[in-house]
Design an enzyme around this catalytic site. Structure first.
Site, PDB file in Angstrom:
ATOM      1  CG  LEU A  12      -1.762  -1.315   1.264  1.00  0.00           C
ATOM      2  CD1 LEU A  12      -2.579  -1.036   2.714  1.00  0.00           C
ATOM      3  CD2 LEU A  12      -2.445  -1.589   0.058  1.00  0.00           C
ATOM      4  CB  ALA A  13       2.669   3.019  -2.258  1.00  0.00           C
ATOM      5  CB  ALA A  14      -2.736   5.128  -2.097  1.00  0.00           C
ATOM      6  NE  ARG A  19       0.834  12.550  10.694  1.00  0.00           N
ATOM      7  CZ  ARG A  19       1.299  11.388  11.622  1.00  0.00           C
ATOM      8  NH1 ARG A  19       1.542  11.874  12.765  1.00  0.00           N
ATOM      9  NH2 ARG A  19       0.702  10.398  11.221  1.00  0.00           N
ATOM     10  CB  THR A  85      -5.869  -0.291   5.714  1.00  0.00           C
ATOM     11  OG1 THR A  85      -6.782  -0.363   6.637  1.00  0.00           O
ATOM     12  CG2 THR A  85      -5.037   0.738   6.439  1.00  0.00           C
ATOM     13  CG  ASP A 109       4.075   4.251   5.769  1.00  0.00           C
ATOM     14  OD1 ASP A 109       3.806   3.097   6.131  1.00  0.00           O
ATOM     15  OD2 ASP A 109       3.145   5.101   6.183  1.00  0.00           O
ATOM     16  CD  GLU A 160      -7.305   0.852  13.911  1.00  0.00           C
ATOM     17  OE1 GLU A 160      -6.452   1.726  14.204  1.00  0.00           O
ATOM     18  OE2 GLU A 160      -6.796   0.151  13.379  1.00  0.00           O
ATOM     19  CG  ASN A 232       2.853   8.499   9.939  1.00  0.00           C
ATOM     20  OD1 ASN A 232       2.412   7.909   8.623  1.00  0.00           O
ATOM     21  ND2 ASN A 232       3.229   7.408  10.853  1.00  0.00           N
ATOM     22  NE  ARG A 428      57.411  27.811 -15.673  1.00  0.00           N
ATOM     23  CZ  ARG A 428      58.040  26.628 -15.105  1.00  0.00           C
ATOM     24  NH1 ARG A 428      57.060  25.863 -14.607  1.00  0.00           N
ATOM     25  NH2 ARG A 428      59.257  26.420 -15.155  1.00  0.00           N
TER      26      ARG A 428
END
Length: 452
Positions: A12-14, A19, A85, A109, A160, A232, A428
């Site tokens: 899950l990368a949505a 923050r 989720t 994450d 939760e 986060n 030079r």
């Protein structure tokens, strides 16, 4: 665990990652020189996943591109609405429907979870569990979903924080978010998750109670709190960096490298150090560095995209940029920068020098303050220095130019033409001397100052 079991990993990368206060998607922020998403994809591949499905947010072509760069055979799905989720996992419905034995659900994450931990979740399924949940015991459980168990320790439910009763909030074990599901039943269980909760979201943890109602066993795997850290914000990103650096330092020392002050050395995820390497304090390894045996890297050096053969010495205060390749026993000293160049066996570039887009032959000596002038504002050009050459201090080599084997370049020269082997080149201005001029100038200035 049977090798015949097939595994789907859904990442899950949505998440928006507000923050982080960044225009970059949260999962593309890097830890040890690699995106958090890439860390997860790599770990789950090492755990034996046969297929990868990654759920991204709408319009996140950048995240999708990272997925396909790291795992070209992965499937990318879009979660058009963020409804929780479980809803996110169902975005990969087409992959779930293929009927894998195991289904791992991961978060992009949480970059520190080890392949062995994913394998432990799969082992619970192979042992007969319908669901295996990854848990941990934080010092402060506030904010985390609680793992509710019976007297025997069997997992009953995940509650939760906002939905938990005072008694449930006393539970010390918390939900890390990751879980493994029986792949043949996962789609059915996920489809039955409701949103009767404080957030009106479809929670993935509710699968536990649904699976139990169907008679499935639910198992726990407990991991260290540091391993399951979710990132986060920037502070947690720094925590993740600190944790992975600790792992990388320990691994380097276990394989035979000496780190004089380990906490000051920073590695990339892919740094390779040989045996008996000595790394002094405050050295940074960017991505793509490979170091041979018996190498010494002195303090305050920065290396990226470089290859060092055996017995090389670097620094202090050296910078090796991508494409720097140092052959056996080469030496790059203090305040030297090397970019896209080959430094031959036993060659020395000791101090205050820039070598870019060049090759330096074996045993050649490059003096202090030498610069390869490789860029005209539009294009890059190469400088080729042969073996056993000597380039004096404070020379500018204007590319494209070739210095032959054994050639000697006089100090302070600006070389614009090729120099033949075993030749002396001096380019030079002619020195001019006026006897007594300095004394007369000082007397004149003293008289002028006196009149004022």
């Amino acid at each position: 665990m049977s090798q015949a079991r097939k595994c789907l990993a859904i990442v899950l990368a949505a998440g928006e990652g507000k923050r982080m206060r960044s225009s970059r998607p949260k999962v593309l922020h890097q830890v040890a020189g690699r995106s958090m998403l890439a860390h997860v994809l790599d770990a789950v591949a090492q755990a034996g996943a046969d297929a990868l499905a990654v759920v991204v947010g709408p319009g996140r072509d950048d995240v999708a591109a990272e997925v396909l760069r790291e795992a070209p055979h992965a499937q990318v799905f879009v979660q058009a609405e963020r409804l929780g989720t479980a809803h996110a996992v169902l975005a990969a419905r087409a992959a779930l429907a293929q009927g894998f034995d195991d289904c791992l659900v991961l978060f992009a994450d949480t970059p520190l979870v080890r392949p062995e931990t994913f394998a432990a979740l799969r082992a619970k399924l192979a042992g007969g569990a319908g669901v295996a949940v990854l848990g941990f015991e934080p010092e402060n459980p506030f904010g985390y979903g609680r793992l509710l168990t019976d007297a025997s320790g069997a997992l009953l439910a995940i509650r939760e924080q906002k939905d938990a009763s005072p008694e449930e909030l006393r539970a010390r074990r918390c939900n890390a978010g990751l879980m493994a599901l029986d792949g043949r039943k996962a789609l059915d269980w996920l489809s039955r998750v409701g949103n009767d909760n404080a957030q009106k979201e479809y929670y993935l943890p509710d699968v536990v109670e649904i699976a139990r109602a169907d008679g499935a066993a639910c198992a726990l795997v407990i991991a260290p709190a540091g391993e399951v850290l979710g990132v986060n914000d920037r502070a947690q990103l720094a925590q993740a960096e600190a944790e992975i650096q600790t792992r990388l330092r320990r691994a380097a020392m276990a394989k035979g490298a000496t780190l004089i002050a380990p906490d000051t050395v920073f590695f990339s995820h892919d740094t390779v150090l040989g045996a008996d390497v000595l790394v002094e304090p405050h050295v940074v390894f960017g991505p793509g560095v490979t170091v041979g045996d018996n190498v010494v890297i002195h303090a305050f050096s920065h290396l990226e995209g470089a290859t060092l053969a055996d017995a090389v010495t670097v620094g202090p205060y050296a910078r090796l940029r991508p494409g720097a390749n140092l052959a056996k026993a080469a030496k790059v000293g203090n305040f030297v920068e090397i970019k896209k160049s080959e430094i031959g066996e036993g060659a020395k570039v000791n101090h205050l020098t820039y070598i870019g887009d060049a090759s330096v032959g074996a045993r050649s000596n490059i003096g202090a303050g030498v610069i390869t002038c490789n860029y005209d504002g539009f294009l890059k050009y190469r400088t080729e220095i042969g073996a056993d050459a000597f380039v004096g201090s404070n020379c500018s080599l204007v590319a494209p130019v070739k210095i032959g084997d054994g050639a000697l370049i006089g100090s302070g020269s600006v070389v614009t033409k090729d120099v033949a082997a075993d030749s002396l080149a001096v380019a030079r201005g002619k020195q001019m001397e006026k006897p007594g001029w300095a004394a007369a100038f000082r007397e004149k200035m003293r008289a002028l100052k006196a009149r004022k």
